[in-house]
Write a protein that holds these residues in place. Structure first.
Motif, PDB file in Angstrom:
ATOM      1  N   ILE A 129      -6.507   2.791  -3.299  1.00 27.63           N
ATOM      2  CA  ILE A 129      -5.767   2.835  -2.039  1.00 27.63           C
ATOM      3  C   ILE A 129      -6.718   2.992  -0.856  1.00 27.63           C
ATOM      4  O   ILE A 129      -6.520   2.382   0.197  1.00 27.63           O
ATOM      5  CB  ILE A 129      -4.728   3.973  -2.073  1.00 27.63           C
ATOM      6  N   ILE A 164       0.831  -1.199   0.000  1.00 29.49           N
ATOM      7  CA  ILE A 164       0.000   0.000   0.000  1.00 29.49           C
ATOM      8  C   ILE A 164       0.870   1.255   0.000  1.00 29.49           C
ATOM      9  O   ILE A 164       0.548   2.257  -0.646  1.00 29.49           O
ATOM     10  CB  ILE A 164      -0.979  -0.015   1.202  1.00 29.49           C
ATOM     11  N   ARG A 220       2.074   1.775  -3.524  1.00 28.83           N
ATOM     12  CA  ARG A 220       1.031   2.338  -4.384  1.00 28.83           C
ATOM     13  C   ARG A 220       0.903   3.845  -4.176  1.00 28.83           C
ATOM     14  O   ARG A 220       0.661   4.594  -5.136  1.00 28.83           O
ATOM     15  CB  ARG A 220      -0.300   1.650  -4.108  1.00 28.83           C
TER      16      ARG A 220
END
Length: 235
Positions: A68, A21, A24
């Motif tokens: 996200i 994450i 990203r």
């Protein structure tokens, strides 16, 4: 994440989820930085093709935010993170929201390059371009802070927003003077003013991201602290 001294977990899958994450977010940040760079380039060169590309790519920025956010929600529901992990997810969620808004600003700037009066604004766009270059540099720096979770870097970037504000105010005075001297130029100048305002907001968003990094590392919300209190926290 090891080199950031972030807490490791018994679950290797949880570690991987946090790593993914964060990566990203950095990919989204890279795209937003390119969007802002291209928007400023489109304004300075009146490149309509590049401006249209920025506008079209805004959908990609929005997609990153949704993806996200969904991942943050999933991790909270599945892992029920606490303490530092929860602060990290909070910092990520808030960061992507500000990155999306910076992407919106890039789109607004690209629209300036497409305005029918753009070719008449050349002499006015020089100062706007300078402001834009400073915003791009500051965005690049705060993404580096986020990538390394670097506290000193975050404090440094946080303090630089005053420079953006000062340059913005100087540009606005210049534009106001120009309008008073030549009222016929008001429509063109107003477009530049809106673009300048978008860039000033980019500076605010960058400062917000620096605050999220500080919050993650120190566990302290500095949004309403004065300069002296921030200096004490840094020490």
């Amino acid at each position: 994440m090891d080199n950031l001294n972030l807490r490791r977990h018994i679950s290797g899958q949880f570690n991987s989820e946090l790593d993914n994450i964060r990566n990203r977010v950095l990919m989204m940040g890279g795209l937003v930085e390119k969007q802002l760079t291209d928007a400023i380039e489109a304004i300075s060169t009146l490149n309509q093709s590049l401006a249209e590309q920025v506008i079209n790519n805004d959908r990609k920025v929005n997609s990153y935010e949704v993806l996200i956010d969904e991942e943050c929600t999933r991790i909270i529901a599945k892992r029920q993170p606490a303490a530092g992990d929860l602060r990290l997810i909070f910092a990520i969620s808030k960061t992507v929201a500000d990155l999306e808004r910076i992407g919106d600003s890039a789109k607004q700037l690209a629209n300036v390059a497409l305005e029918k009066n753009a070719s008449k604004q050349g002499h006015l766009l020089v100062s706007l371009e300078n402001l834009g270059r400073h915003c791009i540099a500051l965005l690049h720096d705060v993404l580096d802070c986020f990538a390394r979770m670097d506290l000193d870097c975050a404090f440094e970037v946080h303090g630089k927003d005053v420079l953006i504000d000062a340059q913005y105010e100087s540009l606005m005075r210049e534009l106001m003077t120009y309008m008073m001297e030549d009222p016929r130029a008001i429509p063109s100048v107003m477009e530049v003013m809106w673009a300048a305002r978008s860039l000033e907001r980019v500076g605010d968003r960058v400062q917000n991201i620096a605050e999220y990094v500080i919050y993650f590392i120190k566990g302290k919300d500095i949004r309403h602290l004065d300069t002296e209190q921030i200096a004490e926290l840094r020490d």
